[in-house]
Enzyme design. Structure first.
Site: not given
Ligand code: GRF
Length: 207
Positions: A14, A98-100, A116, A150-152, A180
């Site tokens: 999405s 995946r974690i890169l 995120h 580091d993740v996020d 959002a």
């Molecule tokens: C989203 O909520 C994004 O924040 C998270 O994974 C979800 C992906 O949704 N990292 P989509 O595949 O873009 O619909």
């Protein structure tokens, strides 16, 4: 030359759809999605890309069975074919599961962004919306940030807050946050594409 964007996906797509729609309607200018790479086959995100006529590459992690390094190298190779490299283009993680590895992340430093579903640094990692509901926060939201090893944890480009209602569960909060995200991610891409983002340590200044 428009900015070449590679979008990495794994599922619903999405956010990818929001990006492609923003380009189609002129909310993102001077940029095109040159390739969508999916870590899984048969997912909706790939259908979305095809519907918009975007080239897709499926690097099915489950069947490829590669090491992280091998997978990341393959990914970088696919992006390079579309002109996306350490010195050109933009890589967008849009629900990429995946974690890169640090090698990939460092190579694309400053050209790799993620969305995120929480207001970082709260609720890093998986199930951020569930974490928010369980913690009982009254406000959550989404964060678009540059990716670091580091993740996020990378410098924050923009955040959008949403209310957490008393009767929210993980699903209802996720839906509100997703709406959002669909605004925030295209806005951040537009800022990047127009050269307005300046990273100064942890802080991203929008010129
Ligand atoms: C989203 O909520 C994004 O924040 C998270 O994974 C979800 C992906 O949704 N990292 P989509 O595949 O873009 O619909």
């Amino acid at each position: 030359m428009p900015l070449d964007i590679g979008v990495l996906v794994s599922g619903r797509g999405s956010n990818l759809e929001a990006i492609l729609d923003s380009i189609a309607h002129g909310r993102i200018t001077g940029a095109r999605v040159s390739v969508v790479v999916s870590s899984a086959s048969g997912v909706r995100a790939v259908d979305v890309a095809r519907r918009f006529g975007v080239d897709t590459v499926v690097l099915d992690a489950a069947s490829l069975r590669l090491s992280r390094q091998e997978y990341d190298d393959l990914l970088a190779e696919q992006l390079a074919r579309k002109g996306i490299s350490q010195s050109d283009g933009l890589v967008v993680l849009a629900g990429f599961d995946r974690i890169l590895g640090a090698g990939f992340v460092n190579k694309f430093a400053g050209r790799l962004i993620n969305v995120h579903p929480a207001l970082l640094p709260s609720f890093k990692g998986l199930h951020a919306q569930r974490q928010a509901v369980e913690y009982g926060v009254k406000v959550s939201g989404c964060t678009v940030h540059f990716v670091v090893a580091d993740v996020d944890a990378g410098p924050i480009i923009l955040q959008k807050a949403v209310e957490v209602k008393d009767d929210d569960d993980e699903e209802s909060l996720s839906e509100r946050i997703l709406r959002a995200e669909h605004e925030a991610l295209p806005q951040a891409i537009q800022m990047f594409a127009t050269g307005r983002l300046k990273v100064n340590g942890r802080r991203v200044v929008v010129a």
